[in-house]
Design a protein around this motif. Structure first.
Motif, short mmCIF file in Angstrom:
data_model
loop_
_atom_site.label_atom_id
_atom_site.label_comp_id
_atom_site.label_asym_id
_atom_site.label_seq_id
_atom_site.Cartn_x
_atom_site.Cartn_y
_atom_site.Cartn_z
N ARG A 1 0.87 -1.18 0.00
CA ARG A 1 0.00 0.00 0.00
C ARG A 1 0.91 1.22 0.00
O ARG A 1 1.72 1.43 0.90
N VAL A 2 0.81 2.02 -1.03
CA VAL A 2 1.70 3.17 -1.22
C VAL A 2 0.91 4.45 -1.02
O VAL A 2 -0.18 4.62 -1.58
N SER A 3 1.46 5.35 -0.23
CA SER A 3 0.79 6.62 0.07
C SER A 3 1.65 7.79 -0.38
O SER A 3 2.88 7.76 -0.24
N LEU A 4 0.99 8.80 -0.92
CA LEU A 4 1.64 10.08 -1.19
C LEU A 4 1.28 11.10 -0.12
O LEU A 4 1.64 12.27 -0.23
N GLY A 5 0.52 10.65 0.89
CA GLY A 5 0.02 11.60 1.86
C GLY A 5 -1.20 12.31 1.33
O GLY A 5 -1.65 12.08 0.20
N ALA A 6 -1.79 13.18 2.15
CA ALA A 6 -2.95 13.98 1.75
C ALA A 6 -4.09 13.12 1.22
O ALA A 6 -4.82 13.51 0.32
N GLY A 7 -4.23 11.89 1.77
CA GLY A 7 -5.36 11.04 1.40
C GLY A 7 -5.16 10.22 0.15
O GLY A 7 -6.07 9.51 -0.27
N PHE A 8 -3.99 10.29 -0.51
CA PHE A 8 -3.76 9.52 -1.73
C PHE A 8 -3.05 8.23 -1.37
O PHE A 8 -1.87 8.24 -0.99
N THR A 9 -3.75 7.09 -1.48
CA THR A 9 -3.18 5.79 -1.19
C THR A 9 -3.64 4.80 -2.25
O THR A 9 -4.81 4.82 -2.67
N THR A 10 -2.74 3.94 -2.71
CA THR A 10 -3.11 2.93 -3.69
C THR A 10 -2.23 1.70 -3.48
O THR A 10 -1.22 1.74 -2.78
N THR A 11 -2.64 0.58 -4.06
CA THR A 11 -1.84 -0.63 -4.01
C THR A 11 -0.94 -0.67 -5.24
O THR A 11 -1.43 -0.52 -6.36
N ALA A 12 0.35 -0.83 -5.02
CA ALA A 12 1.30 -0.70 -6.13
C ALA A 12 2.48 -1.63 -5.93
O ALA A 12 2.66 -2.23 -4.87
N ALA A 13 3.28 -1.73 -6.98
CA ALA A 13 4.50 -2.55 -6.95
C ALA A 13 5.63 -1.78 -7.61
O ALA A 13 5.40 -0.74 -8.24
N ARG A 14 6.84 -2.29 -7.47
CA ARG A 14 8.00 -1.62 -8.06
C ARG A 14 8.04 -1.74 -9.58
O ARG A 14 8.79 -1.05 -10.26
N ALA A 15 7.24 -2.65 -10.11
CA ALA A 15 7.15 -2.86 -11.55
C ALA A 15 5.68 -3.07 -11.90
O ALA A 15 4.88 -3.46 -11.05
N PRO A 16 5.28 -2.79 -13.14
CA PRO A 16 3.89 -3.05 -13.53
C PRO A 16 3.58 -4.54 -13.45
O PRO A 16 4.35 -5.36 -13.93
N ILE A 17 2.45 -4.88 -12.85
CA ILE A 17 2.09 -6.28 -12.64
C ILE A 17 1.51 -6.91 -13.91
O ILE A 17 1.74 -8.08 -14.21
N GLU A 18 0.76 -6.12 -14.67
CA GLU A 18 0.03 -6.65 -15.83
C GLU A 18 0.90 -6.57 -17.08
O GLU A 18 1.52 -5.54 -17.35
N VAL A 19 0.98 -7.65 -17.84
CA VAL A 19 1.91 -7.76 -18.97
C VAL A 19 1.64 -6.70 -20.03
O VAL A 19 2.56 -6.05 -20.54
N ARG A 20 0.36 -6.50 -20.39
CA ARG A 20 0.06 -5.55 -21.46
C ARG A 20 0.45 -4.13 -21.06
O ARG A 20 0.94 -3.35 -21.87
N TRP A 21 0.20 -3.79 -19.79
CA TRP A 21 0.56 -2.44 -19.34
C TRP A 21 2.08 -2.29 -19.30
O TRP A 21 2.61 -1.22 -19.61
N ALA A 22 2.80 -3.34 -18.93
CA ALA A 22 4.26 -3.28 -18.96
C ALA A 22 4.75 -2.95 -20.36
O ALA A 22 5.66 -2.13 -20.55
N ALA A 23 4.15 -3.58 -21.36
CA ALA A 23 4.53 -3.32 -22.75
C ALA A 23 4.21 -1.88 -23.14
O ALA A 23 5.01 -1.20 -23.80
N LEU A 24 3.02 -1.41 -22.76
CA LEU A 24 2.62 -0.04 -23.08
C LEU A 24 3.54 0.97 -22.42
O LEU A 24 3.99 1.94 -23.05
N LEU A 25 3.85 0.77 -21.14
CA LEU A 25 4.75 1.67 -20.43
C LEU A 25 6.13 1.71 -21.07
O LEU A 25 6.75 2.78 -21.21
N ALA A 26 6.63 0.54 -21.46
CA ALA A 26 7.95 0.49 -22.09
C ALA A 26 7.94 1.25 -23.42
O ALA A 26 8.90 1.96 -23.75
N ALA A 27 6.86 1.10 -24.18
CA ALA A 27 6.76 1.80 -25.46
C ALA A 27 6.66 3.32 -25.26
O ALA A 27 7.04 4.09 -26.13
#
Length: 310
Positions: free
Chosen positions: A87-113
């Motif tokens: 669970r990653v927070s930026l403070g000020a009420g912004f919290t989300t579940t995240a990882a150090r790398a994109p979990i989903e394969v298609r999004w990993a490809a899109l981000l790399a492109a």
């Protein structure tokens, strides 16, 4: 006035919304990413093939949010080490579940492109924040922390509840009211008011009229709110650049009014257009959605938005 979806205004909007992903770049990233069972492994392979900066694998301040479908389907993160997800927070009420790398394969490809665009968008967001914080007549510009959170979300509106941009826009509203000699606004010195009025050309007036038409369009009109936000930013950009041309070398006190007894316009050196980097972020196909003292959050199109099949 009803804005037809095929008008020049909406055509321009659609052109701006296009991402900077080249088809051949995305195809190459997909060929690599789809060899792997999850986005983490794909991300490492994409980096090894030069699509993702090597530093992104080791830098501890960048996070990638989990796609919403993982929540909707209650799926386990197959073949992914659960310790990578936090669970990653930026403070000020912004919290989300995240990882150090994109979990989903298609999004990993899109981000790399889109890697070059992502790097540029991060820099532009920070530059926009520097320019808005420099607007104050006291103190140094406020720097944001290094943390970055990337999310994959469908593009809905251009505007985001960013405190620095909203505060800057409120200052512009005051200045426009002062230019119009509203009795509730502070009084702009006459020579400055005349110079500013002369510096705002017909294109600025046309943009303002277009924004007013788009904002008055029925809710069912496709993309009207998005277009209004984009063109409003362009109008604001023109206003700030005109203001920079007529501002003094020193802060300029305005005449007092009931609501603004001590309004002071910053010196020319502090008046830098924050809407230039703001618009450039949108041109990259990225949306900046959060800023806090800890860092920033931005979004890319979803894989579905760019037609990536599951």
């Amino acid at each position: 006035m009803v804005i037809d979806p095929e008008t020049l205004e909406v055509a321009a909007l659609r052109a701006r919304r296009a991402t900077t992903v080249r088809a051949e770049q995305l195809d190459a990233c997909l060929r690599i990413a789809t060899r792997y069972p999850n986005g983490v492994a794909a991300w490492e392979a994409l980096s090894a093939n030069g699509f993702v900066p090597e530093a992104w694998l080791s830098e501890g301040h960048r996070w990638f949010g989990l796609p919403k479908q993982f929540y909707r389907r209650k799926r386990a993160l197959i073949d992914v080490d659960a310790s990578l997800v936090e669970r990653v927070s930026l403070g000020a009420g912004f919290t989300t579940t995240a990882a150090r790398a994109p979990i989903e394969v298609r999004w990993a490809a899109l981000l790399a492109a889109m890697a070059r665009s992502l790097i540029e968008a991060e820099s532009l967001a920070r530059e926009c924040h520097r320019r808005t914080s420099a607007w104050s007549t006291v103190g140094a510009p406020v720097e944001m922390g290094p943390k970055v959170v990337w999310l994959s979300r469908r593009y809905q509106t251009q505007r985001a509840p960013l405190a620095s941009v909203e505060a800057f826009e409120r200052s512009l509203w005051v200045l426009r009211a002062s230019l119009a000699q509203s009795p509730s606004a502070p009084t702009m010195p006459a020579p400055m008011r005349e110079a500013l009025a002369a510096s705002l050309d017909g294109d600025y007036a046309s943009l303002v009229a277009l924004v007013n038409r788009l904002q008055a369009a029925p809710r069912r009109t496709p993309n009207a709110a998005v277009a209004a936000g984009l063109f409003s930013s362009e109008a604001n950009s023109r206003f700030v650049r005109a203001l920079e041309r007529v501002a003094g070398d020193e802060p300029t006190p305005f005449g007092p009014s009931q609501y603004f007894p001590n309004y002071v316009l910053p010196a020319r050196a502090r008046i830098k257009d924050p809407f230039e980097p703001w618009i450039a972020i949108a041109d990259l196909g990225v949306r900046w959605i959060a800023e806090t003292p800890e860092g920033i959050a931005l979004t890319t199109p979803t894989p579905d938005d760019v037609g990536l099949k599951k």
